[in-house]
Write a protein that holds these residues in place. Structure first.
Motif, PDB file in Angstrom:
ATOM      1  N   ASP A   1       0.833  -1.208   0.000  1.00 38.18           N
ATOM      2  CA  ASP A   1       0.000   0.000   0.000  1.00 38.18           C
ATOM      3  C   ASP A   1       0.865   1.255   0.000  1.00 38.18           C
ATOM      4  O   ASP A   1       0.525   2.252  -0.642  1.00 38.18           O
ATOM      5  N   GLU A   2       1.986   1.196   0.710  1.00 37.77           N
ATOM      6  CA  GLU A   2       2.880   2.357   0.748  1.00 37.77           C
ATOM      7  C   GLU A   2       3.449   2.638  -0.642  1.00 37.77           C
ATOM      8  O   GLU A   2       3.552   3.793  -1.068  1.00 37.77           O
ATOM      9  N   MET A   3       3.819   1.573  -1.354  1.00 40.85           N
ATOM     10  CA  MET A   3       4.328   1.750  -2.717  1.00 40.85           C
ATOM     11  C   MET A   3       3.240   2.289  -3.631  1.00 40.85           C
ATOM     12  O   MET A   3       3.483   3.169  -4.467  1.00 40.85           O
ATOM     13  N   LYS A   4       2.011   1.773  -3.479  1.00 46.50           N
ATOM     14  CA  LYS A   4       0.899   2.240  -4.313  1.00 46.50           C
ATOM     15  C   LYS A   4       0.595   3.711  -4.069  1.00 46.50           C
ATOM     16  O   LYS A   4       0.154   4.422  -4.982  1.00 46.50           O
ATOM     17  N   SER A   5       0.825   4.173  -2.852  1.00 42.18           N
ATOM     18  CA  SER A   5       0.501   5.561  -2.511  1.00 42.18           C
ATOM     19  C   SER A   5       1.333   6.559  -3.303  1.00 42.18           C
ATOM     20  O   SER A   5       0.974   7.732  -3.413  1.00 42.18           O
ATOM     21  N   LYS A   6       2.447   6.093  -3.859  1.00 43.58           N
ATOM     22  CA  LYS A   6       3.305   6.986  -4.637  1.00 43.58           C
ATOM     23  C   LYS A   6       2.828   7.150  -6.071  1.00 43.58           C
ATOM     24  O   LYS A   6       3.287   8.027  -6.792  1.00 43.58           O
ATOM     25  N   MET A   7       1.888   6.282  -6.494  1.00 41.43           N
ATOM     26  CA  MET A   7       1.464   6.268  -7.896  1.00 41.43           C
ATOM     27  C   MET A   7       0.116   6.939  -8.097  1.00 41.43           C
ATOM     28  O   MET A   7      -0.816   6.721  -7.332  1.00 41.43           O
ATOM     29  N   LEU A   8       0.014   7.724  -9.158  1.00 43.39           N
ATOM     30  CA  LEU A   8      -1.271   8.258  -9.595  1.00 43.39           C
ATOM     31  C   LEU A   8      -1.867   7.389 -10.694  1.00 43.39           C
ATOM     32  O   LEU A   8      -3.077   7.373 -10.904  1.00 43.39           O
ATOM     33  N   ALA A   9      -1.014   6.678 -11.415  1.00 42.30           N
ATOM     34  CA  ALA A   9      -1.436   5.716 -12.439  1.00 42.30           C
ATOM     35  C   ALA A   9      -0.345   4.669 -12.543  1.00 42.30           C
ATOM     36  O   ALA A   9       0.837   4.979 -12.410  1.00 42.30           O
ATOM     37  N   GLY A  10      -0.759   3.429 -12.772  1.00 42.40           N
ATOM     38  CA  GLY A  10       0.226   2.355 -12.784  1.00 42.40           C
ATOM     39  C   GLY A  10       0.036   1.394 -13.928  1.00 42.40           C
ATOM     40  O   GLY A  10      -0.416   1.762 -15.020  1.00 42.40           O
ATOM     41  N   ILE A  11       0.352   0.122 -13.673  1.00 37.67           N
ATOM     42  CA  ILE A  11       0.316  -0.910 -14.699  1.00 37.67           C
ATOM     43  C   ILE A  11      -1.084  -0.995 -15.316  1.00 37.67           C
ATOM     44  O   ILE A  11      -2.085  -1.011 -14.603  1.00 37.67           O
ATOM     45  N   GLY A  12      -1.137  -1.016 -16.633  1.00 35.08           N
ATOM     46  CA  GLY A  12      -2.404  -1.066 -17.350  1.00 35.08           C
ATOM     47  C   GLY A  12      -2.742   0.238 -18.040  1.00 35.08           C
ATOM     48  O   GLY A  12      -3.557   0.260 -18.964  1.00 35.08           O
ATOM     49  N   GLU A  13      -2.125   1.339 -17.618  1.00 36.59           N
ATOM     50  CA  GLU A  13      -2.340   2.622 -18.282  1.00 36.59           C
ATOM     51  C   GLU A  13      -1.277   2.810 -19.370  1.00 36.59           C
ATOM     52  O   GLU A  13      -0.332   2.040 -19.485  1.00 36.59           O
ATOM     53  N   ASN A  14      -1.444   3.862 -20.165  1.00 34.04           N
ATOM     54  CA  ASN A  14      -0.461   4.129 -21.215  1.00 34.04           C
ATOM     55  C   ASN A  14       0.941   4.298 -20.647  1.00 34.04           C
ATOM     56  O   ASN A  14       1.930   3.928 -21.282  1.00 34.04           O
ATOM     57  N   ALA A  15       1.043   4.855 -19.448  1.00 33.95           N
ATOM     58  CA  ALA A  15       2.335   5.046 -18.789  1.00 33.95           C
ATOM     59  C   ALA A  15       2.086   5.229 -17.297  1.00 33.95           C
ATOM     60  O   ALA A  15       1.005   5.635 -16.875  1.00 33.95           O
ATOM     61  N   GLY A  16       3.104   4.934 -16.499  1.00 35.44           N
ATOM     62  CA  GLY A  16       2.997   5.137 -15.060  1.00 35.44           C
ATOM     63  C   GLY A  16       3.144   6.607 -14.701  1.00 35.44           C
ATOM     64  O   GLY A  16       3.829   7.367 -15.391  1.00 35.44           O
ATOM     65  N   VAL A  17       2.485   7.019 -13.629  1.00 32.72           N
ATOM     66  CA  VAL A  17       2.528   8.409 -13.173  1.00 32.72           C
ATOM     67  C   VAL A  17       2.787   8.431 -11.678  1.00 32.72           C
ATOM     68  O   VAL A  17       2.143   7.687 -10.919  1.00 32.72           O
ATOM     69  N   VAL A  18       3.716   9.289 -11.249  1.00 30.88           N
ATOM     70  CA  VAL A  18       4.005   9.442  -9.821  1.00 30.88           C
ATOM     71  C   VAL A  18       3.920  10.914  -9.437  1.00 30.88           C
ATOM     72  O   VAL A  18       4.238  11.800 -10.231  1.00 30.88           O
ATOM     73  N   ASP A  19       3.467  11.149  -8.230  1.00 29.93           N
ATOM     74  CA  ASP A  19       3.398  12.496  -7.658  1.00 29.93           C
ATOM     75  C   ASP A  19       4.770  12.834  -7.097  1.00 29.93           C
ATOM     76  O   ASP A  19       5.303  12.108  -6.259  1.00 29.93           O
ATOM     77  N   ILE A  20       5.377  13.934  -7.571  1.00 24.12           N
ATOM     78  CA  ILE A  20       6.725  14.276  -7.098  1.00 24.12           C
ATOM     79  C   ILE A  20       6.744  15.533  -6.229  1.00 24.12           C
ATOM     80  O   ILE A  20       7.808  16.063  -5.922  1.00 24.12           O
ATOM     81  N   GLY A  21       5.568  16.000  -5.818  1.00 20.57           N
ATOM     82  CA  GLY A  21       5.505  17.130  -4.896  1.00 20.57           C
ATOM     83  C   GLY A  21       5.313  18.469  -5.580  1.00 20.57           C
ATOM     84  O   GLY A  21       5.490  18.611  -6.793  1.00 20.57           O
ATOM     85  N   ASP A  22       4.920  19.471  -4.787  1.00 19.29           N
ATOM     86  CA  ASP A  22       4.681  20.833  -5.273  1.00 19.29           C
ATOM     87  C   ASP A  22       3.634  20.875  -6.382  1.00 19.29           C
ATOM     88  O   ASP A  22       3.661  21.755  -7.245  1.00 19.29           O
TER      89      ASP A  22
END
Length: 758
Positions: A79-100
């Motif tokens: 769950d902690e790893m998932k919390s870093k992702m806005l979109a993951g496997i199955g989407e066109n590309a992975g997305v992570v929140d990097i702050g600000d």
């Protein structure tokens, strides 16, 4: 009056001609797969439906041999790893929140087989496709990277494909105005006839600008915009990447046309799309890459809350007389499909007219559960979209550890003749000139690495780094890595070593690693030994990510990379993304010109030569076990490097990998154009050429040496002083061995690739 489509196979005709023979085998479908399609539809498929299922159920698009293993990534993600992702496997590309308020999206894809058939266009359209994946998430593409692998460097076929592939990567990326900030160029005879052309793109956006691929809202319009649809690429990457080479002819059994790219059209498409996102007039979006409209329409409908009706005769064409099957299968580049509310259609079209982008309303979202496609008012496709896009065949391929794996691991490099001490200086120079360790400047000088002014670090730095926007100093760092020899010796450990090196390279720039993408390149899935390699590599990578606490956000699988029964080295390329809050504190790879700075070696050195560059180049040997990997140590090392960057304690850092300390010293001196004096103890051959993991060479200002080493000691990170920076010497001097002038080293390091390919 004769019907406009009298020669087109319609659903009505399919129902009345159930026994009509169809070329499903030629399209790559098995007997049982064809039978299942008929069971799904309750009749035989039309030509257009058969084309859709064949491309969407191909290995490249459906992941039918890898799905059962790839689910392990999801099963192990915390769950902690998932919390870093806005979109993951199955989407066109992975997305992570990097702050600000910023989000970053990144992904790697393969375009291996098309690049063998047509090197320039195969590589160019590989770049174009991955850029559109990033664009489809709502992000502005910022930079690209290109992990490349080729056969023996002096082989005629390598001399055919490498220049074209490099030109294709550079030509497309340069025209888009995207800097190429890193990658790899690796040579091994197993890639002969099977070059690996992997492409990575990274983009940035505000968190609220994230877009996903789905068609929701009955009555919403489906708009195709971008280039016209032609005959290029029909059955291209989707079929071409799903079959092995014919070893007798050295060619593909099928040679469908490779897609043709137009980067200038894509550049306009990017700017047009970004304005559409900014105006908030797009509900869902999907790029058209592999499988073309077959993929875009079925995936959009499948991910939505209803069905879809498409009028195929409205699609703008650049070839006359194209059949519905050809229109649906075409992989013509520079096209996107958007779902737009009726009230926003005119605003959408106005933006497209501004950018001179062709845009056509080709369909609408329906409240049913079918994808219906008509051609001149006749139904040519009527299918449940999920059966095309997401419910293809799933194979539990036989898995068996290769019979010769034990013998391979037992054949250790221990008995190989090691050089005498007075031969070590010459070995340092000859290793630096070997194709895998030599400068890749001949390649990278064909790429624009600094266009748009956001590049902070680029090849030959350990990792590429780019500022994510003009109004911020926040940036991201990226590295891609894999040693196929390590993975051949131990697929589980080899995948973790690839992860560890990419993680270490990112940390060596001063950035904090946060996410992973991958491009898993293997031989035929019909070979139980290859599937064992694949299963082990997936588990190794997934388990390693759990230990490091960073998620796999997406990736790609490329099978059938082999000629006859000869598979490539298993090559799970791992890309790691890191975040740095201020790019001005990035750590360079080359040492600076401040005299007396201390050179420290972080980590432990052991006599580990299995799969090493020394064993490969000097002895042509592959056997034993790869270096041991300690991911907790890698994590600690990364934390120390990031702290050193944040507090101004480290002025340069270079990870140790292929070629060991000797190669790291050569590169850090040549990149920094500064000499050094080195003093080592013990077995000098092991000290210089071991490839033990978890090591970094750092340069520390004299004023910071005590503070930095105290931090390492307090955190139980092994360190030792191995030298000092000496700009006056203009040489790499190794105590007890002698001196190597930098001019001499540079000539050896930089001459290899131009001599081979100019």
């Amino acid at each position: 009056m004769t019907s406009k489509i009298s020669n087109v196979d319609t659903v009505k005709n399919a129902e009345s001609t159930p026994d009509q023979e169809q070329p499903y085998k030629e399209l790559g479908l098995k007997d049982d797969e064809y039978a299942r399609i008929k069971e799904i539809l309750g009749r035989r498929p039309t030509d257009a439906e058969l084309a859709m299922y064949s491309v969407m159920w191909s290995e490249h698009c459906s992941y039918k041999s890898s799905k059962v293993h790839l689910k392990y990534f999801g099963e192990t993600t915390t769950d902690e790893m998932k919390s870093k992702m806005l979109a993951g496997i199955g989407e066109n590309a992975g997305v992570v929140d990097i702050g600000d308020g910023w989000a970053v999206t990144f992904k790697a894809e393969s375009h291996n087989h098309p690049s063998y058939v047509e090197p320039y266009q195969g590589a160019a359209t590989g770049v174009g496709g991955i850029v559109r994946d990033i664009l489809a998430m709502g992000a502005r593409p910022l930079a690209v990277m290109d992990p490349l692998r080729f056969g023996k460097p002096d082989a005629p076929d390598t001399k055919r494909v490498l220049p074209g592939i490099v030109a294709g990567v550079g030509g497309y990326g340069n025209c888009l105005g995207l800097p190429n900030i890193g990658g790899e160029v690796v040579f091994d005879e197993t890639y002969q006839g099977n070059p690996l052309v992997n492409a990575l793109c990274v983009g940035a956006m505000k968190v609220e600008d994230l877009h996903l691929a789905h068609a929701s809202g009955a009555g919403n319009k489906v708009i195709l915009y971008g280039a016209r649809t032609g005959l290029d690429g029909i059955g291209g990457v989707s079929v071409l990447a799903s079959e092995t080479f014919d070893d007798s002819a050295g060619k593909r059994k099928k040679l469908p046309s490779v897609q043709v790219g137009d980067p200038f059209t894509e550049k306009v498409l990017i700017e047009c799309s970004l304005e559409l996102f900014e105006k908030g007039i797009v509900v869902g979006i999907q790029d058209l890459g592999g499988a073309g409209l077959s993929c875009a329409t079925s995936e959009l409908a499948s991910a939505g809350d209803g069905g879809m009706h498409v009028w195929l005769d409205r699609v703008p064409l650049r070839a006359t007389g194209m059949t519905p099957a050809e229109i649906l299968s075409s992989e013509s580049q520079e096209r996107m499909c958007a779902v737009v509310e009726p009230a926003n259609v005119e605003a959408f079209m106005e933006v497209c007219r501004k950018w001179d982008v062709i845009a056509t309303e080709i369909g609408e979202v329906t409240d049913g559960d079918r994808l219906v496609i008509t051609f001149h008012d006749e139904v040519v496709v009527d299918v449940p979209p999920r059966t095309v896009a997401h419910e293809g065949p799933v194979y539990n391929r036989p898995i068996q550890r290769p019979a010769d794996q034990d013998e391979l691991q037992a054949n250790t490099p221990d008995a190989l003749a090691k050089p005498a001490e007075d031969e070590l200086l010459e070995l340092i120079k000859s290793q630096a000139a070997s194709p895998n360790l030599a400068s890749k400047r001949w390649v990278t000088q064909q790429y624009d690495r600094y266009v748009r002014g956001g590049t902070v670090l680029a090849q030959p730095s350990d990792g590429g780094m780019i500022r994510i926007g003009e109004d911020t100093h926040r940036g991201v760092a990226l590295s891609t890595d894999c040693n196929g020899r390590y993975t051949k010796l131990d697929p589980y450990a080899g995948a973790q070593l690839a992860l560890a090196e990419a993680y270490r390279n990112v940390a060596a720039t001063g950035a904090t690693p946060v996410a992973v993408t991958n491009c898993l390149n293997f031989g035929s899935p019909e070979d139980p030994g290859v599937m064992w390699q694949f299963e082990q590599a997936v588990k190794g990578l997934a388990d390693g990510c759990v230990e490091l606490g960073i998620p796999v956000t997406g990736g790609n699988v490329s099978f059938y990379n082999q000629t006859g029964s000869t598979a490539i080295l298993p090559t799970p390329v791992v890309g790691v993304l890191g975040v740095i809050d201020d790019v001005r504190r990035r750590i360079p790879t080359g040492i600076g010109a401040e005299a007396g700075e201390t050179l420290l070696l972080l980590g432990e050195t052991r006599a580990e030569f299995g799969g090493s560059e020394w064993a490969h180049v000097v002895h042509g040997h592959l056997g034993g076990l790869p270096p041991k990997v300690d991911l907790q140590r890698e994590k600690l090392l990364g934390e120390v490097l990031v702290a050193g960057s944040r507090d101004g304690m480290v002025s340069a850092a270079h990870d140790l990998s292929e070629g060991g300390l000797a190669q790291a010293l050569v590169e850090t001196c040549l990149i920094g154009e500064t000499g050094a004096r080195v003093f080592l103890e013990g077995d000098l051959f092991t000290e210089l050429f071991s490839e033990s993991a978890g090591r970094v060479l750092v340069a520390v200002p004299r004023t910071e040496e005590q503070r930095f080493t105290d931090m390492c000691t307090a955190r139980a990170l092994p360190w030792r002083k191995v030298g000092v920076v000496d700009p006056e010497s203009n040489a790499l001097e190794i105590q007890t061995l002698g001196s190597l002038p930098l001019d001499e080293l540079r000539e050896a390091w930089e001459a290899t690739l131009p001599a081979l390919f100019d």
